[in-house]
Design a protein around this motif. Structure first.
Motif, PDB file in Angstrom:
ATOM      1  N   MET A   1      25.369  12.692 -34.497  1.00 13.13           N
ATOM      2  CA  MET A   1      25.023  13.119 -33.155  1.00 13.13           C
ATOM      3  C   MET A   1      24.893  11.878 -32.277  1.00 13.13           C
ATOM      4  N   ILE A   2      25.350  11.992 -31.052  1.00 13.81           N
ATOM      5  CA  ILE A   2      25.210  10.901 -30.086  1.00 13.81           C
ATOM      6  C   ILE A   2      23.953  11.145 -29.268  1.00 13.81           C
ATOM      7  N   ARG A   3      23.099  10.131 -29.165  1.00 14.02           N
ATOM      8  CA  ARG A   3      21.856  10.218 -28.398  1.00 14.02           C
ATOM      9  C   ARG A   3      21.724   9.003 -27.488  1.00 14.02           C
ATOM     10  N   GLY A   4      20.984   9.192 -26.419  1.00 23.00           N
ATOM     11  CA  GLY A   4      20.657   8.092 -25.528  1.00 23.00           C
ATOM     12  C   GLY A   4      19.232   7.643 -25.759  1.00 23.00           C
ATOM     13  N   ILE A   5      19.033   6.348 -25.778  1.00 21.59           N
ATOM     14  CA  ILE A   5      17.696   5.765 -25.888  1.00 21.59           C
ATOM     15  C   ILE A   5      17.444   5.018 -24.584  1.00 21.59           C
ATOM     16  N   ARG A   6      16.374   5.389 -23.899  1.00 17.49           N
ATOM     17  CA  ARG A   6      16.044   4.775 -22.614  1.00 17.49           C
ATOM     18  C   ARG A   6      14.996   3.694 -22.792  1.00 17.49           C
ATOM     19  N   GLY A   7      15.036   2.740 -21.883  1.00 18.44           N
ATOM     20  CA  GLY A   7      14.031   1.705 -21.860  1.00 18.44           C
ATOM     21  C   GLY A   7      13.993   1.057 -20.489  1.00 18.44           C
ATOM     22  N   ALA A   8      12.880   0.428 -20.177  1.00 13.28           N
ATOM     23  CA  ALA A   8      12.755  -0.295 -18.909  1.00 13.28           C
ATOM     24  C   ALA A   8      11.645  -1.324 -19.027  1.00 13.28           C
ATOM     25  N   ARG A  22      12.622 -11.013 -21.059  1.00 14.82           N
ATOM     26  CA  ARG A  22      12.024  -9.668 -20.999  1.00 14.82           C
ATOM     27  C   ARG A  22      13.009  -8.600 -21.465  1.00 14.82           C
ATOM     28  N   SER A  23      14.278  -8.776 -21.103  1.00 13.58           N
ATOM     29  CA  SER A  23      15.297  -7.819 -21.536  1.00 13.58           C
ATOM     30  C   SER A  23      15.467  -7.864 -23.049  1.00 13.58           C
ATOM     31  N   HIS A  24      15.410  -9.072 -23.614  1.00 11.85           N
ATOM     32  CA  HIS A  24      15.514  -9.205 -25.068  1.00 11.85           C
ATOM     33  C   HIS A  24      14.336  -8.544 -25.770  1.00 11.85           C
ATOM     34  N   GLU A  25      13.136  -8.754 -25.260  1.00 15.50           N
ATOM     35  CA  GLU A  25      11.954  -8.095 -25.837  1.00 15.50           C
ATOM     36  C   GLU A  25      12.128  -6.579 -25.828  1.00 15.50           C
ATOM     37  N   LEU A  26      12.612  -6.056 -24.718  1.00 14.55           N
ATOM     38  CA  LEU A  26      12.804  -4.621 -24.583  1.00 14.55           C
ATOM     39  C   LEU A  26      13.850  -4.107 -25.568  1.00 14.55           C
ATOM     40  N   ILE A  27      15.018  -4.732 -25.596  1.00 15.70           N
ATOM     41  CA  ILE A  27      16.094  -4.301 -26.487  1.00 15.70           C
ATOM     42  C   ILE A  27      15.655  -4.392 -27.945  1.00 15.70           C
ATOM     43  N   ARG A  89      16.431  -1.538 -16.223  1.00 10.59           N
ATOM     44  CA  ARG A  89      16.491  -0.293 -16.990  1.00 10.59           C
ATOM     45  C   ARG A  89      17.652  -0.377 -17.975  1.00 10.59           C
ATOM     46  N   VAL A  90      17.491   0.315 -19.103  1.00 12.25           N
ATOM     47  CA  VAL A  90      18.503   0.282 -20.158  1.00 12.25           C
ATOM     48  C   VAL A  90      18.793   1.699 -20.639  1.00 12.25           C
TER      49      VAL A  90
END
Length: 120
Positions: A1-8, A22-27, A89-90
């Motif tokens: 199944m394909i899913r989206g994972i959100r982050g910001a 900060r982007s690396h910490e989030l990812i 946002r990611v």
């Protein structure tokens, strides 16, 4: 199944080092909390608010071991009046067996106000 994972996340200043950090910490947190492997990722899309232009936050993905060939892209967020500034946002699209309600969406720093209903 394909899913989206959100982050910001948010940053204090329009600084390339801070944006990548900060982007690396989030990812890294999104990957860890959802047990994501690079080979299961279709793509990672980043958006930034119009007050951020010091660098591409997608560069942060290249700091993850084994993520060299994961497609990444950066875009500008719609400048909605009174929206959260200095925000990255990611959207990570992955192949997973996890159910929709099992996905851990991750919000750091000032971005926690975007989805107070989701604890991260």
């Amino acid at each position: 199944m394909i899913r989206g994972i959100r982050g910001a996340t948010t940053v204090e200043t329009n600084d390339s080092e801070e944006l990548v950090s900060r982007s690396h910490e989030l990812i890294a947190d999104m990957v860890h909390q959802n047990n994501v492997k690079a080979e299961d990722v279709a793509s990672v899309l980043f958006t930034v608010t119009e007050d951020l232009n010091a660098t591409f936050p997608a560069k942060s993905v290249r700091k993850l071991e084994g993520w060299t060939y994961v497609p990444v892209m950066c875009m500008r967020e719609i400048p909605v009046p009174d929206s959260l500034g200095k925000c990255v946002r990611v959207m990570m699209t992955v192949n997973t067996s996890s159910k929709q309600n099992e996905i851990e969406h991750i919000y750091h720093q000032g971005a926690t106000v975007l989805r107070p209903d989701l604890k991260s």
